[in-house]
Design an enzyme around this catalytic site. Structure first.
Site, PDB file in Angstrom:
ATOM      1  N   ASP A  86       0.969  -1.130   0.113  1.00 26.05           N
ATOM      2  CA  ASP A  86       0.063   0.156   0.020  1.00 26.05           C
ATOM      3  C   ASP A  86       0.883   1.309  -0.211  1.00 26.05           C
ATOM      4  O   ASP A  86       2.020   1.225   0.524  1.00 26.05           O
ATOM      5  CB  ASP A  86      -0.902   0.131   1.141  1.00 26.05           C
ATOM      6  CG  ASP A  86      -1.880   1.007   1.127  1.00 26.05           C
ATOM      7  OD1 ASP A  86      -2.802   0.756   0.349  1.00 26.05           O
ATOM      8  OD2 ASP A  86      -1.994   2.122   1.449  1.00 26.05           O
ATOM      9  N   THR A  87       0.313   2.279  -0.606  1.00 24.32           N
ATOM     10  CA  THR A  87       1.232   3.474  -0.670  1.00 24.32           C
ATOM     11  C   THR A  87       0.032   4.613  -0.350  1.00 24.32           C
ATOM     12  O   THR A  87      -1.054   4.679  -0.823  1.00 24.32           O
ATOM     13  CB  THR A  87       1.653   3.706  -2.156  1.00 24.32           C
ATOM     14  OG1 THR A  87       2.483   2.473  -2.393  1.00 24.32           O
ATOM     15  CG2 THR A  87       2.644   4.904  -2.341  1.00 24.32           C
TER      16      THR A  87
END
Length: 207
Positions: A86-87
Site C-alpha cells: 500500500d502507498t
C-alpha cells in the site's frame, strides 16, 4: 535471490496496480494477480507508516480468506508467497490516498506544483504454506517544478490520477517532465520497493 531458486515457489501479487505488476516483472518474477476487495477507507491510522502497514495486512487477510473459501490453499505442494502493498502520499502533514473527485485531484496536483510531497509505502510478503509474514515500510520524497494548469487538466481528464495515491503518478509521461528530484527509491514512489520486496521474499522463505 537467484532466479533459479524462484521456480521453487509461486508468487501471487495482491494488487490491481499496473505499476506494481511492471516492477515485479522487471525483477524477473512470474506471478498471478489476485485483488483484494476491501473498504480501504474503513481502516484508519494517524501515522502514514501505520496506515500503509495495516492496509497491506488487510489486503493479505482478504485474499487469503478468498483463496481458502475457494479451496485453493488445500494440499498445495508448492510454497506460495502472497505480496501485498500500500502507498500513501503525505503533503504538509496530511495523508492523501486516491482522490475521490476531479476537484480533489486538481487540488492535490496543484499543491505539488513548485513544492514537494512525501510518499510512504509498505510491502508485506505472506508465506501461505507456513503462515510466516514479513513486512516493512519505506519513504521517499518527490520535488516538483511548476506544473502548468493545462497539464493538470490533461492528467485529470485521462482519469489515471483516480487510481493512484495522492493522484501522484511519477512515471506518467505528463508528470515526469515536472519532477525535479526524487530523494529515496523511485520504485517506492511507484508503489513497490524492489529492495524491500526482494529482502522480504527471502525472509518469508526461511524456516
Amino acid at each position: 535471490m537467484a532466479r533459479s531458486e524462484s521456480s521453487s515457489f509461486k508468487i501471487i501479487l495482491g494488487s490491481s496496480s499496473m505499476a506494481r505488476r511492471e516492477i515485479l516483472a522487471e525483477m524477473g518474477y512470474e506471478f498471478t494477480v489476485v485483488t483484494a476487495d476491501i473498504d480501504e477507507k474503513s481502516i484508519r491510522k494517524d501515522k502514514p507508516e501505520e496506515l500503509v502497514v495495516a492496509l497491506a495486512e488487510a489486503k493479505a487477510d482478504a485474499i487469503i480468506s478468498r483463496l481458502q473459501s475457494a479451496g485453493q490453499l488445500k494440499d498445495e505442494a508448492h510454497t506460495t508467497l502472497l505480496i501485498t502493498a500500500d502507498t500513501v502520499v503525505v503533503y504538509k502533514g496530511t495523508i492523501r490516498e486516491k482522490p475521490s473527485s476531479k476537484e480533489e485531484a486538481r487540488e492535490f496536483i496543484k499543491g505539488y506544483s513548485g513544492s514537494h510531497a512525501e510518499v510512504v509505502g509498505s510491502v508485506l510478503v505472506s508465506n501461505l504454506q507456513t503462515g510466516k509474514r514479513k513486512g516493512e515500510w519505506d519513504r521517499a520524497e518527490v520535488y516538483f517544478h511548476y506544473i502548468p494548469d493545462e497539464v493538470i487538466d490533461n492528467l485529470i481528464e485521462e482519469g489515471i490520477t483516480f487510481n493512484v495515491a495522492g493522484g501522484l503518478m511519477l512515471e506518467h509521461p505528463l508528470t515526469l517532465p515536472f519532477v525535479e528530484a526524487v530523494v529515496g527509491a523511485t520504485d517506492t514512489v511507484m508503489g513497490l520497493s524492489k529492495a524491500i520486496t526482494e529482502k522480504l521474499i527471502w525472509e518469508a522463505m526461511q524456516q
